[in-house]
Scaffold this active site. Sequence first.
Site, mmCIF file in Angstrom:
data_model
loop_
_atom_site.group_PDB
_atom_site.id
_atom_site.type_symbol
_atom_site.label_atom_id
_atom_site.label_comp_id
_atom_site.label_asym_id
_atom_site.label_seq_id
_atom_site.Cartn_x
_atom_site.Cartn_y
_atom_site.Cartn_z
ATOM 1 N N GLY A 87 6.026 -17.835 -104.294
ATOM 2 C CA GLY A 87 4.379 -17.072 -104.780
ATOM 3 C C GLY A 87 4.545 -15.237 -103.715
ATOM 4 N N GLY A 89 2.802 -14.224 -101.328
ATOM 5 C CA GLY A 89 1.998 -14.735 -100.504
ATOM 6 C C GLY A 89 1.615 -13.113 -99.323
ATOM 7 N N ARG A 173 4.827 -1.139 -102.169
ATOM 8 C CA ARG A 173 6.162 -0.925 -103.339
ATOM 9 C C ARG A 173 6.374 -0.547 -104.877
ATOM 10 N NH1 ARG A 173 9.395 -6.544 -101.507
ATOM 11 N NH2 ARG A 173 7.968 -7.300 -102.349
ATOM 12 N N ARG A 180 12.174 -12.188 -110.019
ATOM 13 C CA ARG A 180 13.366 -12.680 -109.032
ATOM 14 C C ARG A 180 14.100 -14.226 -110.453
ATOM 15 N NH1 ARG A 180 10.486 -11.883 -103.815
ATOM 16 N NH2 ARG A 180 8.594 -10.256 -105.143
ATOM 17 N N ASP A 248 15.092 -16.064 -104.117
ATOM 18 C CA ASP A 248 13.343 -15.495 -104.580
ATOM 19 C C ASP A 248 13.493 -13.909 -104.041
ATOM 20 O OD1 ASP A 248 13.276 -16.907 -102.194
ATOM 21 O OD2 ASP A 248 11.546 -15.402 -101.816
ATOM 22 N N ASP A 258 13.164 -6.335 -100.681
ATOM 23 C CA ASP A 258 12.792 -7.048 -100.378
ATOM 24 C C ASP A 258 13.549 -7.196 -99.014
ATOM 25 O OD1 ASP A 258 10.952 -9.240 -99.944
ATOM 26 O OD2 ASP A 258 11.319 -10.804 -101.026
HETATM 27 P P1 AMP Z 1 10.483 -13.124 -97.693
HETATM 28 O O1 AMP Z 1 10.756 -14.654 -96.428
HETATM 29 O O2 AMP Z 1 10.033 -12.342 -96.841
HETATM 30 O O3 AMP Z 1 11.089 -13.288 -98.664
HETATM 31 O O4 AMP Z 1 8.549 -14.600 -97.849
HETATM 32 C C1 AMP Z 1 9.390 -15.599 -98.429
HETATM 33 C C2 AMP Z 1 7.960 -16.401 -99.142
HETATM 34 O O5 AMP Z 1 7.068 -16.438 -97.572
HETATM 35 C C3 AMP Z 1 7.205 -15.564 -99.906
HETATM 36 O O6 AMP Z 1 6.971 -16.682 -100.813
HETATM 37 C C4 AMP Z 1 5.860 -14.677 -99.098
HETATM 38 O O7 AMP Z 1 5.672 -14.641 -99.815
HETATM 39 C C5 AMP Z 1 5.879 -15.656 -97.893
HETATM 40 N N1 AMP Z 1 4.801 -14.555 -96.411
HETATM 41 C C6 AMP Z 1 5.629 -14.221 -95.916
HETATM 42 N N2 AMP Z 1 5.285 -13.543 -95.509
HETATM 43 C C7 AMP Z 1 4.003 -13.741 -95.208
HETATM 44 C C8 AMP Z 1 2.870 -13.950 -94.989
HETATM 45 N N3 AMP Z 1 2.631 -12.522 -93.395
HETATM 46 N N4 AMP Z 1 1.176 -14.457 -95.083
HETATM 47 C C9 AMP Z 1 1.698 -15.620 -96.494
HETATM 48 N N5 AMP Z 1 3.290 -15.353 -96.721
HETATM 49 C C10 AMP Z 1 3.960 -14.737 -96.342
HETATM 50 MG MG MG Z 2 10.585 -11.876 -100.391
#
Ligand code: AMP
Ligand code: MG
Length: 489
Positions: A87, A89, A173, A180, A248, A258
């Site tokens: 989700g 985050g 963005r 996704r 995702d 992403d």
């Molecule tokens: P990503 O690797 O950026 O595609 O993120 C993978 C998951 O980690 C997704 O659910 C993001 O929303 C969550 N996520 C990445 N960075 C953060 C952050 N700094 N705080 C909270 N959730 C994060």
């Molecule tokens: Mg992501």
Amino acid sequence: MSPIVFDNSYARLPPRFYAEVAPTPVEAPRLIRLNTPLALQLGLDPDWLKGPDGVAMLSGNDVPAGAASIATAYAGHQFGGFSPQLGDGRAILLGEVVGQDGKRYDLQLKGAGPTPFSRRGDGRAALGPVLREYIVSEAMAALGIPTTRALAAVLTGEVVRRETLLPGAVLTRVASSHLRIGTFQFFAARGDVEALRLLADHVIIRHYPACTGEGRFLALLEAVVAAQAALVAQWMTIGFIHGVMNTDNMSIAGETIDYGPCAFMDAYHPTTVFSSIDEHGRYAYANQPPIARWNLTRFAETLLALLDADIDKAVPIAQAALDRFDPQFQAHLIAGFRRKLGLATEEAEDVELIRTLLETMQHGEADFTLVFRRLSEEAAQDSADACRSLFKDPAAFDAWEGRWRQRLLKEAASAEARRDAMLRVNPLFIPRNHLIEAVIEAAVERGDFAPFETLLEVLARPFDAQPGREDHARPPEMHERVLATFCGT
Ligand code: AMP
Ligand code: MG
């Protein structure tokens, strides 16, 4: 009053599709950059966006009337392992707007504070990754590759804790949607077929309106397969390595999404991988097509119940749709490389000609982008000395060049027309890693955003020679080479 007219179709789906959450206000928002042409394209007022109310919205300090302000739910396979709940985050979907082109776009704040999906994360983004995403996504758009866009970057005036303390930022963005493969997986993992049907129909209305009637879910699967095959072929012809092709991070609309540890190759090598977290090279350059197909297989699995009530019938239907990936990808890839080589017609020998050039580049450690650019520049001349000089073993290039010139004899176009066509598909400027790193360093260490502005300006016209900007076209020197890129999350 905000002049933005939202129409939030995703937020009209049932509550289990998202969590309502407001951005967390930040200390001292300061606009780094507004993407004015994009704002105009979206029908948004750049002056309002740059003003105090606009910056309040872009930093998450104020949610304008009519915005949805939600974090969407999704799951995903990360490096092959399944997480049933990821989700948004650290992203908050403000809502959707209809652009000047009549198309619907998501406006999303990335780095706007914690959400119910944050797990242990802080919901924030550091300045470096925000600038990286801004630069690379806008470069991809200028290269003509489907992508999410960057509308704005804002400093929060707060620090985020990563390995060190870093300035915080928020990226706005823009995407055709943020749906996704993982969005489908979220509901499939819960056996929620009703939600899958609602989601599939939402996606069809939004992205694939040609899918109609009883067979629309199979048509949707085929359309997503086709979009991904086309997208990844474009990545390959430009030397782009996404870096985190988790399910995702694969957009249902077929856009590049992403931008974490992504990078463009300098010297050509098929096993190139930059991401610091990709220890086994799962998402290396040459692995991107099979990984895309693997991801699409996960997507197809989520649709089985919609394809046929009888699973034994649904599986072969899905399999047949997935089997279309390889031939479609290959066709796009070969067509793309033909264009790069100035070939307007098709000959059986072309595949071998392309393969041999890539092999020669690999062994000659030649710069992927510059080989094609110089070949274009020298296409109307008798020899390609500047291109030749990129190869450690120029004799191998000579042999290949001879074959290419022979092949060109079968083309009807004039040499000048061919050169011009090649110059329009082979960029001179790509967002090279060492350039991005230098931009980030200037911004983070010295608060100097001038290199960022300059790089964006250069990359907005990737196919045009730009006098005085030659330095932005050259590959990194040994000491400038960036070997690893980081998500920065
Ligand atoms: P990503 O690797 O950026 O595609 O993120 C993978 C998951 O980690 C997704 O659910 C993001 O929303 C969550 N996520 C990445 N960075 C953060 C952050 N700094 N705080 C909270 N959730 C994060
Ligand atoms: Mg992501």
